[in-house]
Design a protein around this motif. Structure first.
Motif, PDB file in Angstrom:
ATOM      1  N   ASP A  16     -29.013 -27.575 -93.592  1.00 39.14           N
ATOM      2  CA  ASP A  16     -29.677 -28.861 -93.816  1.00 39.14           C
ATOM      3  C   ASP A  16     -28.918 -30.069 -93.264  1.00 39.14           C
ATOM      4  OD1 ASP A  16     -31.715 -27.532 -95.103  1.00 39.14           O
ATOM      5  OD2 ASP A  16     -30.826 -27.760 -97.097  1.00 39.14           O
ATOM      6  N   LEU A  17     -27.735 -29.830 -92.687  1.00 38.27           N
ATOM      7  CA  LEU A  17     -26.918 -30.971 -92.211  1.00 38.27           C
ATOM      8  C   LEU A  17     -27.650 -31.805 -91.169  1.00 38.27           C
ATOM      9  CD1 LEU A  17     -23.193 -30.086 -91.509  1.00 38.27           C
ATOM     10  CD2 LEU A  17     -24.120 -31.535 -93.311  1.00 38.27           C
ATOM     11  N   GLY A  18     -28.272 -31.137 -90.199  1.00 39.81           N
ATOM     12  CA  GLY A  18     -29.004 -31.855 -89.152  1.00 39.81           C
ATOM     13  C   GLY A  18     -28.076 -32.597 -88.213  1.00 39.81           C
ATOM     14  N   LEU A  19     -28.639 -33.579 -87.511  1.00 42.43           N
ATOM     15  CA  LEU A  19     -27.862 -34.347 -86.534  1.00 42.43           C
ATOM     16  C   LEU A  19     -26.766 -35.131 -87.266  1.00 42.43           C
ATOM     17  CD1 LEU A  19     -29.534 -36.313 -83.624  1.00 42.43           C
ATOM     18  CD2 LEU A  19     -27.354 -36.954 -84.590  1.00 42.43           C
ATOM     19  N   THR A  20     -25.521 -34.900 -86.856  1.00 40.09           N
ATOM     20  CA  THR A  20     -24.382 -35.427 -87.622  1.00 40.09           C
ATOM     21  C   THR A  20     -23.441 -36.242 -86.740  1.00 40.09           C
ATOM     22  OG1 THR A  20     -24.497 -33.494 -89.084  1.00 40.09           O
ATOM     23  CG2 THR A  20     -22.445 -34.759 -89.120  1.00 40.09           C
ATOM     24  N   LEU A  21     -23.163 -37.478 -87.168  1.00 43.48           N
ATOM     25  CA  LEU A  21     -22.109 -38.270 -86.535  1.00 43.48           C
ATOM     26  C   LEU A  21     -20.812 -37.920 -87.260  1.00 43.48           C
ATOM     27  CD1 LEU A  21     -23.809 -41.763 -86.035  1.00 43.48           C
ATOM     28  CD2 LEU A  21     -23.345 -40.014 -84.302  1.00 43.48           C
ATOM     29  N   MET A  22     -19.789 -37.510 -86.516  1.00 43.61           N
ATOM     30  CA  MET A  22     -18.633 -36.863 -87.112  1.00 43.61           C
ATOM     31  C   MET A  22     -17.444 -37.778 -87.400  1.00 43.61           C
ATOM     32  SD  MET A  22     -19.018 -33.632 -87.810  1.00 43.61           S
ATOM     33  CE  MET A  22     -17.520 -32.692 -87.500  1.00 43.61           C
ATOM     34  N   HIS A  23     -17.602 -39.105 -87.140  1.00 44.02           N
ATOM     35  CA  HIS A  23     -16.455 -39.977 -87.426  1.00 44.02           C
ATOM     36  C   HIS A  23     -16.872 -41.457 -87.390  1.00 44.02           C
ATOM     37  CE1 HIS A  23     -11.842 -40.255 -87.299  1.00 44.02           C
ATOM     38  NE2 HIS A  23     -12.293 -41.495 -87.500  1.00 44.02           N
ATOM     39  N   GLU A  24     -17.377 -41.940 -88.530  1.00 43.90           N
ATOM     40  CA  GLU A  24     -17.713 -43.367 -88.652  1.00 43.90           C
ATOM     41  C   GLU A  24     -17.200 -43.857 -90.007  1.00 43.90           C
ATOM     42  OE1 GLU A  24     -19.087 -44.584 -85.933  1.00 43.90           O
ATOM     43  OE2 GLU A  24     -19.781 -42.681 -85.076  1.00 43.90           O
ATOM     44  N   HIS A  25     -16.940 -45.165 -90.096  1.00 42.01           N
ATOM     45  CA  HIS A  25     -16.384 -45.706 -91.346  1.00 42.01           C
ATOM     46  C   HIS A  25     -17.266 -46.792 -91.951  1.00 42.01           C
ATOM     47  CE1 HIS A  25     -12.496 -43.711 -90.766  1.00 42.01           C
ATOM     48  NE2 HIS A  25     -12.612 -44.024 -89.489  1.00 42.01           N
ATOM     49  N   LEU A  26     -17.700 -46.566 -93.181  1.00 40.59           N
ATOM     50  CA  LEU A  26     -18.431 -47.616 -93.890  1.00 40.59           C
ATOM     51  C   LEU A  26     -17.508 -48.787 -94.170  1.00 40.59           C
ATOM     52  CD1 LEU A  26     -20.500 -45.355 -94.187  1.00 40.59           C
ATOM     53  CD2 LEU A  26     -20.759 -45.972 -96.585  1.00 40.59           C
ATOM     54  N   ILE A  27     -16.297 -48.487 -94.573  1.00 39.93           N
ATOM     55  CA  ILE A  27     -15.365 -49.553 -94.955  1.00 39.93           C
ATOM     56  C   ILE A  27     -13.931 -49.094 -94.709  1.00 39.93           C
ATOM     57  CG2 ILE A  27     -15.325 -48.782 -97.383  1.00 39.93           C
ATOM     58  CD1 ILE A  27     -15.099 -51.794 -98.119  1.00 39.93           C
ATOM     59  N   ILE A  28     -13.126 -50.045 -94.249  1.00 44.04           N
ATOM     60  CA  ILE A  28     -11.689 -49.820 -94.055  1.00 44.04           C
ATOM     61  C   ILE A  28     -10.947 -50.989 -94.701  1.00 44.04           C
ATOM     62  CG2 ILE A  28      -9.847 -49.923 -92.308  1.00 44.04           C
ATOM     63  CD1 ILE A  28     -11.107 -47.262 -92.098  1.00 44.04           C
ATOM     64  N   GLY A  29      -9.842 -50.683 -95.364  1.00 47.20           N
ATOM     65  CA  GLY A  29      -8.935 -51.734 -95.823  1.00 47.20           C
ATOM     66  C   GLY A  29      -7.593 -51.449 -95.198  1.00 47.20           C
ATOM     67  N   LEU A 260     -19.308 -35.492 -81.322  1.00 48.60           N
ATOM     68  CA  LEU A 260     -19.441 -36.861 -80.814  1.00 48.60           C
ATOM     69  C   LEU A 260     -19.499 -37.885 -81.948  1.00 48.60           C
ATOM     70  CD1 LEU A 260     -22.216 -36.232 -78.120  1.00 48.60           C
ATOM     71  CD2 LEU A 260     -19.726 -36.129 -77.828  1.00 48.60           C
ATOM     72  N   SER A 261     -18.945 -39.067 -81.696  1.00 46.06           N
ATOM     73  CA  SER A 261     -19.043 -40.179 -82.648  1.00 46.06           C
ATOM     74  C   SER A 261     -18.445 -41.441 -82.019  1.00 46.06           C
ATOM     75  CB  SER A 261     -18.321 -39.816 -83.953  1.00 46.06           C
ATOM     76  OG  SER A 261     -19.041 -40.244 -85.094  1.00 46.06           O
ATOM     77  N   HIS A 262     -18.245 -42.474 -82.853  1.00 43.88           N
ATOM     78  CA  HIS A 262     -17.774 -43.772 -82.325  1.00 43.88           C
ATOM     79  C   HIS A 262     -16.546 -44.337 -83.032  1.00 43.88           C
ATOM     80  CE1 HIS A 262     -22.204 -43.376 -82.234  1.00 43.88           C
ATOM     81  NE2 HIS A 262     -22.135 -43.908 -81.037  1.00 43.88           N
ATOM     82  N   ASP A 263     -16.234 -43.871 -84.246  1.00 41.63           N
ATOM     83  CA  ASP A 263     -15.155 -44.471 -85.049  1.00 41.63           C
ATOM     84  C   ASP A 263     -15.444 -45.946 -85.338  1.00 41.63           C
ATOM     85  OD1 ASP A 263     -12.804 -44.445 -86.542  1.00 41.63           O
ATOM     86  OD2 ASP A 263     -11.464 -44.621 -84.822  1.00 41.63           O
ATOM     87  N   THR A 264     -16.725 -46.265 -85.564  1.00 44.19           N
ATOM     88  CA  THR A 264     -17.033 -47.658 -85.910  1.00 44.19           C
ATOM     89  C   THR A 264     -16.581 -47.950 -87.345  1.00 44.19           C
ATOM     90  OG1 THR A 264     -19.279 -46.977 -86.554  1.00 44.19           O
ATOM     91  CG2 THR A 264     -19.023 -47.993 -84.381  1.00 44.19           C
TER      92      THR A 264
END
Ligand code: ZN
Length: 324
Positions: A16-29, A260-264
Motif C-alpha cells: 500500500d506504500l505507493g509512490l514514495t518520496l524518500m527524503h523530505e522534511h516537514l520541519i527542521i530545527g 528519488l527525492s529533494h531533501d526539501t
C-alpha cells in the motif's frame, strides 16, 4: 521480511506504500535554535497548514507516502507529522537516530560516554522509538537515520552507526543515511558491514552529491540503495550533474537500487531564513522530481518501468526487506 511498515498514523502494508518520496522534511530545527529567544514564537498552526497544503499538492501528483528522516536531534516533531498525515491522507514514515557530530546531540552522548556505554544507550533509545513509540506519543519510528560530515567519520558518528546497526538487527527497521559532499558512503557501509547489516536495507543518502560514477557503482555493487535525493538543491551540486549520473546508472541497469527525492525543508524552527530560498533555489520544491526530472528522464529514453522502480518498487522493497 516485514509485513507491516510503521507510519506516523499506524502500520501499513508494503503493497500500500505507493509512490514514495524518500527524503523530505516537514520541519527542521538547526541545533541551537532554542537559544534564539528573540525569534518569533513557533506558530504550530501555520506550520501545520503549510505542510498540509504541500501534501495536497503532492497527492494531486500521485504521491502516497513520504519519508521524513529527521533524526531525534534536528527539531523533529512526530505529532505534527501525524496531524499532517491525518489531514492530507498522505502517509508519513518518521525516523529515530541521530545527526552528524558537528550539528547534533553529540555533546550529550559524549558526556554520557565518559561514564557509561553510550552506544548501548543509543541503541536502546532507537529500539524503544521503533518498537514502543517516541516519548509518550505512541507514534513509532519506521526507519533509523545516521549521518556523517564531509570527508571523515568521527568516533561519535561511528558509534551512532554501530548503535543503528544493533537497532536494525533487533527490530528489522531499515537504515537511511546523510552524507556530505558525496563522501563517506563507502565508510558508512564498511561500519554497517562489520555489524553484519545487509546493504539492501540501507539507503546511502545524498549520493547524488558526488559526480564520481566509481563512487556510485562501488556502493551499488555492494548492494546498497543510492539516494538521488537532493534534486533542486543547486546550491550544493548542479542538477544537471545529478541527472547525468542518474541517466548513466539507469542505462547500465541499476534502476532497482536508486530512490528519488529533494531533501526539501518546509518549516524552520527559530528565526525565518534571511535569504529567499525561492530565488536562490527555485526548483527546491518537493514536486520538482515529478514535474521536471521524470520528464527529463523520459526524454533521455528511460522507460516508465525504470521510473516506477525508483518511485514505487524500491521504497516498498527497502522498507519490507523483500527480495529485489
Ligand atoms: Zn535531510
Amino acid at each position: 521480511m516485514a509485513n507491516t511498515i510503521q507510519t506516523v498514523t499506524g502500520p501499513c502494508r508494503p503493497a500500500d506504500l505507493g509512490l514514495t518520496l524518500m527524503h523530505e522534511h516537514l520541519i527542521i530545527g538547526w541545533p541551537g535554535w532554542e537559544s534564539d529567544t528573540a525569534a518569533a514564537p513557533f506558530d504550530r498552526r501555520e506550520a501545520r497548514k503549510l505542510c498540509v497544503d504541500r501534501m495536497h499538492e503532492l497527492k494531486a501528483l500521485g504521491v502516497a507516502t513520504l519519508l521524513d528522516p529527521c533524526p531525534i536531534d534536528l527539531g523533529r516533531d512526530v505529532e505534527l507529522a501525524a496531524e499532517v498525515a491525518q489531514a492530507s491522507g498522505v502517509r508519513i514514515v518518521c525516523a529515530t537516530g541521530l545527526y552528524k557530530e558537528e550539528s547534533g546531540a553529540a555533546p550529550y552522548y559524549k558526556f554520557r560516554g565518559a561514564f557509561t556505554d553510550s552506544v548501548n544507550e543509543m541503541a536502546e533509545i532507537f529500539i524503544k522509538e521503533i518498537s514502543e513509540g517516541i516519548g509518550s506519543t505512541g507514534i513509532k519510528a519506521g526507519v533509523i537515520k545516521v549521518a556523517t560530515g564531509p570527508h571523515q567519520v568521527t568516533a561519535y558518528e561511528r558509534n551512532v552507526i554501530i548503535a543503528a546497526a544493533r537497532a536494525h538487527k533487533a527490530t528489522g527497521a531499515p537504515i537511511t543515511t546523510h552524507t556530505d559532499e558525496g563522501t563517506m558512503g563507502r565508510e558508512q557501509l564498511d561500519i554497517l558491514a562489520e555489524e553484519q547489516v545487509d546493504p539492501r536495507r540501507v539507503v546511502i543518502g545524498h549520493s547524488c552529491g558526488s559526480a564520481d560514477l566509481r563512487y556510485h557503482t562501488d556502493l551499488l555493487d555492494r548492494g546498497a540503495y543510492l539516494g538521488f535525493d537532493r534534486f533542486g538543491l543547486e546550491l550544493l551540486h548542479p542538477d544537471r550533474l545529478r541527472l547525468a549520473a542518474l541517466i548513466g546508472l539507469l542505462g547500465i541497469g541499476f534502476e532497482r537500487q536508486i530512490v528519488l527525492s529533494h531533501d526539501t525543508v518546509w518549516c524552520w524552527r527559530g528565526r525565518a531564513l534571511a535569504l529567499p530560498v525561492e530565488t536562490l533555489a527555485p526548483n527546491w520544491d518537493p514536486r520538482h522530481v515529478l514535474l521536471h526530472i521524470v520528464p527529463a528522464l523520459r526524454d533521455a529514453g528511460v522507460s516508465q518501468a525504470k521510473i516506477d522502480a525508483m518511485l514505487i518498487d524500491n521504497p516498498r522493497r527497502y522498507f519490507s526487506g523483500a527480495a529485489r
